[in-house]
Design an enzyme around this catalytic site. Structure first.
Site, PDB file in Angstrom:
ATOM      1  N   TYR A 258      -2.216  14.115   5.623  1.00 10.71           N
ATOM      2  CA  TYR A 258      -3.093  15.189   5.121  1.00 10.71           C
ATOM      3  C   TYR A 258      -2.858  15.414   3.624  1.00 10.71           C
ATOM      4  O   TYR A 258      -3.796  15.371   2.820  1.00 10.71           O
ATOM      5  CB  TYR A 258      -2.842  16.498   5.894  1.00 10.71           C
ATOM      6  CG  TYR A 258      -3.397  17.725   5.191  1.00 10.71           C
ATOM      7  CD1 TYR A 258      -4.768  17.908   5.025  1.00 10.71           C
ATOM      8  CD2 TYR A 258      -2.537  18.701   4.657  1.00 10.71           C
ATOM      9  CE1 TYR A 258      -5.269  19.028   4.364  1.00 10.71           C
ATOM     10  CE2 TYR A 258      -3.036  19.818   3.997  1.00 10.71           C
ATOM     11  CZ  TYR A 258      -4.404  19.971   3.851  1.00 10.71           C
ATOM     12  OH  TYR A 258      -4.902  21.072   3.187  1.00 10.71           O
TER      13      TYR A 258
ATOM     14  N   THR B 148      -4.523  22.109  -2.109  1.00 11.67           N
ATOM     15  CA  THR B 148      -3.390  22.718  -1.424  1.00 11.67           C
ATOM     16  C   THR B 148      -2.085  22.507  -2.185  1.00 11.67           C
ATOM     17  O   THR B 148      -1.948  21.529  -2.924  1.00 11.67           O
ATOM     18  CB  THR B 148      -3.260  22.099  -0.015  1.00 11.67           C
ATOM     19  OG1 THR B 148      -2.043  22.516   0.576  1.00 11.67           O
ATOM     20  CG2 THR B 148      -3.260  20.571  -0.059  1.00 11.67           C
ATOM     21  N   ASP B 149      -1.125  23.379  -1.931  1.00 10.81           N
ATOM     22  CA  ASP B 149       0.201  23.190  -2.543  1.00 10.81           C
ATOM     23  C   ASP B 149       0.961  22.021  -1.908  1.00 10.81           C
ATOM     24  O   ASP B 149       1.961  21.556  -2.455  1.00 10.81           O
ATOM     25  CB  ASP B 149       1.034  24.481  -2.438  1.00 10.81           C
ATOM     26  CG  ASP B 149       1.318  24.934  -1.016  1.00 10.81           C
ATOM     27  OD1 ASP B 149       0.810  24.311  -0.063  1.00 10.81           O
ATOM     28  OD2 ASP B 149       2.061  25.923  -0.851  1.00 10.81           O
ATOM     29  N   GLU B 150       0.470  21.521  -0.757  1.00  8.48           N
ATOM     30  CA  GLU B 150       1.200  20.443  -0.072  1.00  8.48           C
ATOM     31  C   GLU B 150       1.210  19.147  -0.885  1.00  8.48           C
ATOM     32  O   GLU B 150       2.020  18.263  -0.626  1.00  8.48           O
ATOM     33  CB  GLU B 150       0.597  20.176   1.308  1.00  8.48           C
ATOM     34  CG  GLU B 150       0.682  21.377   2.206  1.00  8.48           C
ATOM     35  CD  GLU B 150       0.610  21.055   3.703  1.00  8.48           C
ATOM     36  OE1 GLU B 150       0.716  19.880   4.072  1.00  8.48           O
ATOM     37  OE2 GLU B 150       0.473  22.013   4.471  1.00  8.48           O
TER      38      GLU B 150
ATOM     39  N   LYS C 289      -5.309  14.817   0.338  1.00  9.72           N
ATOM     40  CA  LYS C 289      -5.697  15.881  -0.594  1.00  9.72           C
ATOM     41  C   LYS C 289      -5.253  15.508  -2.018  1.00  9.72           C
ATOM     42  O   LYS C 289      -5.988  15.726  -2.983  1.00  9.72           O
ATOM     43  CB  LYS C 289      -5.086  17.225  -0.183  1.00  9.72           C
ATOM     44  CG  LYS C 289      -5.657  17.834   1.077  1.00  9.72           C
ATOM     45  CD  LYS C 289      -7.118  18.218   0.996  1.00  9.72           C
ATOM     46  CE  LYS C 289      -7.401  19.387   0.086  1.00  9.72           C
ATOM     47  NZ  LYS C 289      -8.828  19.830   0.181  1.00  9.72           N
TER      48      LYS C 289
END
Ligand code: NAD
Ligand code: DAU
Length: 347
Positions: free
Chosen positions: A155, A130-132, A159
């Site tokens: 989260y 993810t870009d997060e 990741k």
């Protein structure tokens, strides 16, 4: 080719599995999924009779089970999507995210390493991220593949950790890998805990639309089928040990997106103009809420020729139509545990 897809009963995974079983009849696709609250075999009922599709119910956290699976089946590739994926749930229960997203990923890496035992030619471990992991942007700038990791939620920290493990297995054991980091997806089969499907469901039910903080947070939205196409392309054509950012070139402040969604819903439901907007309710902000995500997707565009095929207006229209035409699916996933979750998070 024997291809293992993890998390294939979830939102994005089901689109990936559908694409692979349909476009590659010569492959055997194994969908491994624990069927948590987010996993639903109904998501695949249009393709589950195809002869190249197999479902395996299982938990990537169970080390023995994963090792045994890789001993039984000689996988040529892994596309790893299984994860706990909702930021708000990670704030409530970070350990669940450590277990699945970190330990589960390391179990898969170990099993692949052992089963492939150094014979890596034409093998590939594809980690979907993810870009997060890049944290939050200010008002300017875009995430590139070189942006430093700076995760802010449990989260995104889980990741980010899994991304590091994948890269470390490449460096230390030569495991062939590729990683992609994608922006916010939307589309059919999206579980209604995330912004767009939650708000569609609440508008249908005439319930409050809970906007976190001032609603001025920005996300870069991508139609899920465009993400599935990017994953297919990266798996087959992406360079080994590379990261690819995937994004929609499509930034929206939450409040503007919500107002657009309200308009589309009013039109589809034959309601008076601005009726749904009256449901907008500002609520307490998400702790550690990232201000802005936006992807620079130049690399995948220039190297692999990928770009989004669906505009946001088209994608939103398709998505709303899908939810309105699939009220049974929506009813099913919002019964039982969902009610408990909703009252815990939003009461
Ligand atoms: P999702 O929550 O809809 O689906 C996750 C799937 O994983 C479910 O089918 C669930 O049953 C399965 N799963 C969870 N724990 C498991 C376990 N321990 N063992 C086996 N299966 C398990 O998630 P999603 O939105 O489809 O996201 C898929 C992947 O893409 C995730 O890795 C996520 O981090 C990443 N991603 C999501 C987005 C997005 O906008 N949704 C954007 C970028 C990246
Ligand atoms: O950027 C990719 C990520 O996008 C994925 O890695 C995650 O798995 C996915 O869940 C998504 O994360 P977000 O936190 O951005 O998505 P979510 O739909 O939860 O929230 C989108 C924005 O809407 C965010 O700014 C918070 C806000 N929001 C969300 C909910 C659920 C609200 O204002 N109200 C809500 O009720």
């Amino acid at each position: 080719m024997n291809l293992l897809v993890t998390g294939g009963a979830g939102f994005i995974g089901s689109h990936v599995v559908r694409r692979l079983v349909t476009n590659y009849p010569e492959y055997t696709i194994y969908n491994l999924d624990k069927l948590t609250y987010a996993g639903n075999l109904e998501n695949l009922k249009d393709v589950d009779q195809l002869p190249n599709y197999n479902f395996i119910k299982g938990d990537i956290v169970q080390e023995d089970f994963i090792n045994d699976l890789f001993e039984r089946i000689n996988f040529d590739g892994v596309i790893h999507l299984a994860a706990e994926s909702h930021v708000d749930r990670s704030i409530e229960d970070p350990l669940a995210f450590v277990r699945t997203n970190i330990i589960g990923t390391v179990n898969l890496l170990n099993a692949a390493k052992k089963s492939w035992s150094g014979k890596f030619s034409r093998k590939r471990f594809y980690h979907v991220s993810t870009d997060e992991v890049y944290g939050s942007l200010g008002k300017e700038g875009l995430f590139t593949e070189e942006t430093s990791y700076d995760p802010n939620s449990p989260y995104s920290a889980s990741k980010a950790s899994s991304d590091h493990f994948v890269r470390a297995y490449g460096e230390t054991y030569n495991l062939p890998f590729v990683i992609s980091n994608c922006s916010n997806n939307y589309g059919p089969y999206h579980f209604p805990e995330k912004l767009i499907p939650l708000f569609i469901n609440n508008i249908i039910e005439n319930k409050a639309l809970p906007v976190y903080g001032d609603g001025k947070y920005t996300r870069d939205w991508l139609f899920v089928e465009d993400h599935a196409r990017a994953i297919d392309l990266i798996f087959h054509k992406g360079k080994d040990r590379e990261t690819y950012n995937i994004g929609g070139f499509n930034e929206w402040q939450n409040i503007d997106l919500i107002k657009l969604l309200c308009k589309v819903m009013d039109r589809k439901l034959n309601r008076n103009e601005e009726e749904s907007e009256k449901l907008i309710t500002y609520v307490k902000d998400r702790p550690g809420h990232d201000l802005r995500y936006a992807i620079n997707a130049t690399k995948i565009n220039e190297e692999l020729g990928w770009k989004p095929s669906v505009t946001f207006e088209e994608g939103l229209e398709k998505t709303v139509d899908w939810y309105l035409n699939n009220s049974e699916w929506l009813k099913h996933v919002t019964s039982g545990d969902y009610k408990e979750y909703y009252s815990k998070m939003y009461s």
